[in-house]
Design a protein around this motif. Structure first.
Motif, PDB file in Angstrom:
ATOM      1  N   PRO A  87       7.145   8.485 -12.026  1.00  8.41           N
ATOM      2  CA  PRO A  87       7.126   8.454 -10.481  1.00  8.41           C
ATOM      3  C   PRO A  87       8.653   8.650  -9.817  1.00  8.41           C
ATOM      4  CG  PRO A  87       6.933   6.381 -11.201  1.00  8.41           C
ATOM      5  CD  PRO A  87       6.968   7.255 -12.552  1.00  8.41           C
ATOM      6  N   ASN A  88       8.607   8.819  -8.696  1.00  4.91           N
ATOM      7  CA  ASN A  88       9.803   8.678  -7.922  1.00  4.91           C
ATOM      8  C   ASN A  88       9.614   8.238  -6.582  1.00  4.91           C
ATOM      9  OD1 ASN A  88       8.939  11.068  -6.789  1.00  4.91           O
ATOM     10  ND2 ASN A  88      10.634  12.171  -6.501  1.00  4.91           N
ATOM     11  N   HIS A  89       8.757   7.136  -6.617  1.00  2.00           N
ATOM     12  CA  HIS A  89       8.266   6.666  -5.280  1.00  2.00           C
ATOM     13  C   HIS A  89       9.203   5.708  -4.541  1.00  2.00           C
ATOM     14  CE1 HIS A  89       5.399   3.731  -7.764  1.00  2.00           C
ATOM     15  NE2 HIS A  89       6.647   4.008  -8.307  1.00  2.00           N
ATOM     16  N   ASP A 132      -0.594   1.227 -17.124  1.00  2.00           N
ATOM     17  CA  ASP A 132       0.319   1.730 -16.167  1.00  2.00           C
ATOM     18  C   ASP A 132      -0.413   2.896 -15.275  1.00  2.00           C
ATOM     19  OD1 ASP A 132       2.373   0.302 -16.991  1.00  2.00           O
ATOM     20  OD2 ASP A 132       3.593   1.822 -18.073  1.00  2.00           O
ATOM     21  N   LEU A 133      -1.370   3.474 -15.792  1.00  2.00           N
ATOM     22  CA  LEU A 133      -1.972   4.452 -15.153  1.00  2.00           C
ATOM     23  C   LEU A 133      -2.907   3.714 -13.803  1.00  2.00           C
ATOM     24  CD1 LEU A 133      -3.132   7.327 -14.368  1.00  2.00           C
ATOM     25  CD2 LEU A 133      -4.792   6.959 -16.063  1.00  2.00           C
ATOM     26  N   PHE A 134      -3.516   2.683 -14.478  1.00  2.00           N
ATOM     27  CA  PHE A 134      -4.501   2.052 -13.491  1.00  2.00           C
ATOM     28  C   PHE A 134      -4.053   0.803 -12.931  1.00  2.00           C
ATOM     29  CE2 PHE A 134      -7.302   4.353 -16.284  1.00  2.00           C
ATOM     30  CZ  PHE A 134      -7.956   4.968 -15.490  1.00  2.00           C
ATOM     31  N   ASN A 180       1.189   9.760  -7.369  1.00  2.00           N
ATOM     32  CA  ASN A 180       0.105  10.522  -7.808  1.00  2.00           C
ATOM     33  C   ASN A 180      -0.305  10.159  -9.251  1.00  2.00           C
ATOM     34  OD1 ASN A 180      -0.134  12.277  -5.566  1.00  2.00           O
ATOM     35  ND2 ASN A 180       1.391  13.437  -6.242  1.00  2.00           N
ATOM     36  N   TRP A 181      -1.422   9.937  -9.601  1.00  2.00           N
ATOM     37  CA  TRP A 181      -1.836   9.544 -10.810  1.00  2.00           C
ATOM     38  C   TRP A 181      -1.471  10.148 -11.963  1.00  2.00           C
ATOM     39  CZ3 TRP A 181      -4.587  12.016 -14.694  1.00  2.00           C
ATOM     40  CH2 TRP A 181      -5.035  13.280 -14.278  1.00  2.00           C
ATOM     41  N   SER A 241       0.808  -1.270   0.087  1.00  2.00           N
ATOM     42  CA  SER A 241      -0.034  -0.139   0.067  1.00  2.00           C
ATOM     43  C   SER A 241       0.885   1.429  -0.036  1.00  2.00           C
ATOM     44  CB  SER A 241      -0.956   0.442   1.081  1.00  2.00           C
ATOM     45  OG  SER A 241      -0.192   0.051   2.563  1.00  2.00           O
ATOM     46  N   GLU A 242       1.893   1.309   0.563  1.00  2.00           N
ATOM     47  CA  GLU A 242       2.886   2.499   0.611  1.00  2.00           C
ATOM     48  C   GLU A 242       3.325   2.664  -0.888  1.00  2.00           C
ATOM     49  OE1 GLU A 242       6.562   4.645   0.562  1.00  2.00           O
ATOM     50  OE2 GLU A 242       6.236   2.530  -0.210  1.00  2.00           O
TER      51      GLU A 242
END
Length: 594
Positions: free
Chosen positions: A101-103, A419-421, A94-95, A87-88
């Motif tokens: 991303p850089n998560h 990839d988005l969803f 963000n969508w 979940s993290e």
């Protein structure tokens, strides 16, 4: 001079380890892998056999989600990333940043790395795929631009030449089972592409059908490296929720080839036909081979970066290479292994691991369907334009680009949506439903002309699912570089071999322009493709559940009387919602508590 030529990048910390008599192999970069590697052959094969039975190592700095599966809902089956990301990981993107991303590291370096990778391998593979598609499409356009008459091609000569060409790709593809994990991609691809360019150029001088077939065989043989090597490289750099968008660029190159081939052939035929006594279709092969393919091959030597653990890039900084390796550790992607750790290619342990794994056969069926549902590349649209309309050669070549132009929209819709969803299966099923509609209309044939135009214009839905398909395969095979190389080639060769003979039966040139058999075969494969997606989803989720710990998820089910694993108390500490490893030195010892 070294700074201007690709060379193996060695980071300062690796030099320090070298001074301490620690190996600089790619395995050492991934500490958890190096600790489990054994020097002797017997231990290596035993490790391969027991790989799936050993728990993954905990990693410091990674947030772990503790998840009780009590009361899990049935519809969670359709949540593709349920066990692939915690979940993290899901919340940290963000969508609107799904492309960049850089998560993983939460630094600007990660996003900058993705920008550079897209410019280097994303755009380059698009360009190279454009070259390959341009050459493939040139064959179809040349056939309708004078080659058929000059080489006296009759009956099924068109489709038989395509089949012979496909055999060349299959034959020379097999050695890459050995080559891929052992040699750098920035050398493999350019060398093969130079051979491909030479024989593309040679096609212009073909004066008989046999000579043309020999050249086309060699073109495909040298082009056989492109698909497996490019997917191997893409799968080594991109995260599972980024890769479909990048494979999309790859397929856009294929579509771009279909678009520009028709336009270039039309212009070439108009301006150069007969110049210096050379036919227009011959000029296209000359231009393709000399002005397009050879420069692309040379550029590849400088821009292909290798893989994160064995990076040869001139353009990535040391920090960006570290970020790439950290991303792979977080995403459980093992991109490389030292040559002395590889098993012999003929080792039974490798082939047993492949052939006795159900997922391999599931993926073989999956890829075989994707190869044989493609009405887009059958040439049927061109035959229809030629036979049912009084169009000139130039007009036919210009109109031939319409389905491919719409194909860009279809491919982007499926790949970016996936990839988005974080949900590939929805877009794969949707694309096959649309392809079935197209095939059903063309099977009936006796419909309004506008309906037939609609059916032809949506044929590229047949290829729209391919980025998602290849992303699935890459994710299935990410844990072992050698098995990944061998399995990729085995899957691809098997499915492509069916494409060498099925079209000769389904798309017989003498049945043009209707091709009822071809559309029926494509309809069947497309329907199986869509339904088989749910089978793949089942095996994918089963595989990810088995590897959930490596994905940052600690699973247990209190409904079955299970409790949270003991190592949570002994080796981890809770910070907010998530658990972290207490001390790096304790990472290896948690297995006693597992």
């Amino acid at each position: 001079m070294k700074g201007f030529l690709p060379h193996l990048r060695v980071l300062p910390e690796e030099l320090e380890r070298n001074h301490s008599d620690v190996s600089l192999s790619s395995v050492d970069i991934h500490e958890e892998v190096s600790q489990s590697a054994k020097k002797d052959e017997e231990t290596k094969t035993e490790a391969l056999e027991n790989e799936s039975q050993e728990p993954q190592s905990l990693q410091s700095g990674i947030p772990y989600e503790l998840r009780d599966e009590k009361g899990r809902k049935w519809w969670k089956y359709f949540d593709e990333f349920e066990y692939r990301a915690n979940s993290e990981y899901k919340k940290s993107r963000n969508w609107y940043t799904f492309l960049y991303p850089n998560h993983t590291t939460q630094t600007k370096s990660e996003r900058r790395l993705l920008y550079k990778l897209d410019l280097m391998i994303g755009v380059y593979f698009l360009m190279l795929c454009w070259c390959k598609s341009l050459d493939t499409s040139n064959y179809s356009n040349a056939y309708f631009s004078g080659m058929q008459k000059e080489l006296n091609m009759t009956k099924n000569d068109y489709i038989n030449t395509v089949a012979i060409s496909n055999v060349g790709a299959i034959v020379l593809q097999l050695p890459f089972m050995y080559i891929l994990p052992r040699f750098p991609a920035h050398l493999i691809l350019p060398i093969m592409d130079l051979g491909w360019s030479f024989f593309t150029f040679a096609c212009y001088r073909a004066h008989s059908l046999a000579e043309l077939r020999a050249y086309r065989f060699m073109v495909s043989a040298f082009g056989s490296a492109y698909y497996p090597v490019s997917q191997y490289v893409l799968g080594s750099w991109y995260a599972p929720d980024e890769i479909s968008s990048r494979v999309c660029l790859f397929f856009c190159g294929q579509l771009l080839g279909g678009v520009t081939s028709g336009l270039l052939q039309a212009r070439t035929y108009k301006d150069l036909n007969g110049v210096h006594g050379i036919s227009g279709w011959r000029w296209m092969f000359l231009i393709d081979g000399i002005a397009i393919s050879i420069p692309c091959a040379i550029i590849g030597f400088f821009v292909i970066p290798g893989i994160p653990s064995k990076c040869y890039s001139l353009f990535l900084s040391d920090e960006e290479i570290r970020v790439a390796r950290a991303r792979n550790r977080r995403n459980q992607i093992n991109d490389g292994v030292a040559k002395n750790k590889l098993l012999p290619l003929l080792s039974w342990k490798i082939w047993k691991k492949i052939f006795f794994t159900p997922a391999f056969w599931v993926l073989v069926v999956f890829d075989t369907c994707s190869w044989n549902n493609m009405t887009a590349f059958s040439g049927s649209f061109l035959f229809w334009l030629q036979n049912d309309h009084n169009y000139s050669v130039v007009t036919i070549n210009n109109l031939s680009v319409l389905p491919a132009c719409l194909g860009f929209v279809f491919v982007f819709l499926c790949a970016w949506g996936a990839d988005l969803f974080r949900c590939k299966w929805v877009f794969m099923v949707f694309s096959q439903i649309m392809n079935c509609v197209s095939c059903a209309i063309l099977i009936k044939w006796d419909v309004a002309n506008s309906t037939k135009w609609f059916a032809f214009l949506i044929t590229y839905f047949s290829v729209a699912a391919s980025p998602c398909l290849w992303s699935f395969i890459n994710d299935f095979l990410r844990l072992d570089p050698q098995l990944r190389a061998v399995t990729w080639i085995a899957i691809y060769s098997f499915s492509q071999s069916t494409y060498a003979w099925i079209p000769t039966l389904a798309w017989k040139t003498v049945e043009q322009p209707r091709f009822k058999t071809g559309y029926t075969v494509s309809l069947v494969f497309s329907a199986v493709y869509g339904l088989w997606t749910f089978v793949v989803l089942y095996f994918y989720k089963r595989n990810e559940k088995k590897n959930a710990l490596g994905n940052g998820i600690i699973l247990y089910n209190s409904d079955n009387g299970e409790a949270a694993p003991a190592f949570i108390e002994t080796q981890m500490e809770k910070k907010g919602e998530y658990y972290y490893v207490k001390d790096k030195e304790n990472e290896a010892s948690y297995k006693n508590d597992f």
